[in-house]
Design a protein around this motif. Structure first.
Motif, short mmCIF file in Angstrom:
data_model
loop_
_atom_site.label_atom_id
_atom_site.label_comp_id
_atom_site.label_asym_id
_atom_site.label_seq_id
_atom_site.Cartn_x
_atom_site.Cartn_y
_atom_site.Cartn_z
N TRP A 170 29.21 -44.97 -54.25
CA TRP A 170 28.14 -45.12 -53.27
C TRP A 170 27.21 -43.92 -53.32
CZ3 TRP A 170 27.94 -49.89 -52.10
CH2 TRP A 170 29.10 -50.65 -51.94
N LEU A 171 25.99 -44.14 -52.93
CA LEU A 171 25.01 -43.06 -52.90
C LEU A 171 25.30 -42.14 -51.71
CD1 LEU A 171 21.69 -45.03 -53.56
CD2 LEU A 171 23.21 -43.94 -55.22
N ASN A 172 25.24 -40.83 -51.98
CA ASN A 172 25.36 -39.89 -50.87
C ASN A 172 24.01 -39.83 -50.16
OD1 ASN A 172 23.62 -37.94 -52.09
ND2 ASN A 172 25.35 -37.01 -53.19
N GLU B 298 21.01 -38.76 -52.38
CA GLU B 298 20.72 -39.79 -53.38
C GLU B 298 20.06 -41.00 -52.74
OE1 GLU B 298 24.49 -38.74 -56.35
OE2 GLU B 298 24.72 -40.18 -54.70
N LYS B 299 20.55 -41.39 -51.57
CA LYS B 299 19.96 -42.52 -50.86
C LYS B 299 18.54 -42.19 -50.42
CE LYS B 299 20.95 -45.90 -47.28
NZ LYS B 299 21.86 -46.35 -46.25
N ARG B 300 18.32 -40.96 -49.98
CA ARG B 300 16.98 -40.52 -49.58
C ARG B 300 16.02 -40.61 -50.76
NH1 ARG B 300 13.66 -35.83 -48.78
NH2 ARG B 300 14.94 -34.54 -50.13
N TRP C 172 16.35 -42.53 -53.54
CA TRP C 172 16.18 -43.93 -53.92
C TRP C 172 15.25 -44.65 -52.95
CZ3 TRP C 172 15.76 -47.31 -57.36
CH2 TRP C 172 15.95 -48.68 -57.12
N THR C 173 15.43 -44.44 -51.65
CA THR C 173 14.58 -45.08 -50.65
C THR C 173 13.15 -44.59 -50.77
OG1 THR C 173 16.46 -45.35 -49.18
CG2 THR C 173 14.27 -45.45 -48.16
#
Length: 157
Positions: free
Chosen positions: A6-8, A11-13, A15-16
């Motif tokens: 899963w994205l931490n 990483e999610k920030r 990608w978004t």
């Protein structure tokens, strides 16, 4: 297959931010190009690709791949641009299955008129809001992602 990685949060920030920025850029460029040149962003991209190609022409299959569109979707767009006198189709002399899209003089003139406003918007929305270090990191990071995806093989084959 194993467990998903899963994205931490960081990483999610990232990608978004990439997804949202791409969507907003595309919408704003589409609005500007329709208002100023009567073209969609995709149509502008088609004209720009043709304008940068040798003899201002590309095989339809190659052009579809370059603009990330299906062959049928590109055929529709080329038909619209052809009706407007901005492109024409040319049969390939050596391969009866191949068709080329060719930028007309009218298409080149429209591209030349549309390009300054398009570039100004790209600068306003992306280039000029980033520091040189951020711009370099963006180019390096996305360039590496592109390189790795292309190393897996031609996506249009």
């Amino acid at each position: 297959m194993g467990r998903p990685r899963w994205l931490n949060a960081e990483e999610k920030r990232a990608w978004t931010a990439l997804r949202t920025t791409y969507t907003l850029l595309h919408q704003r460029m589409d609005q500007q190009l329709k208002r100023d040149a009567g073209l969609s962003h995709l149509q502008y991209e088609i004209l720009a690709r043709l304008g940068g190609a040798p003899d201002r022409e590309l095989r339809m299959a190659e052009l579809a791949c370059a603009v990330s569109n299906s062959k049928s979707g590109l055929t529709y767009q080329i038909g619209q641009l052809e009706q407007a006198g901005l492109v024409r189709r040319r049969a390939c002399e050596s391969d009866v299955r191949a068709v080329y899209a060719v930028l007309t003089d009218e298409g080149a003139a429209l591209l030349e008129r549309a390009a300054p406003g398009h570039v100004a918007l790209v600068r306003e929305l992306l280039i000029d809001v980033l520091t040189p270090a951020q711009l370099s990191a963006l180019a390096d990071g996305l360039g590496e992602a592109n390189r790795r995806m292309l190393a897996d093989g031609d996506p249009c084959s």
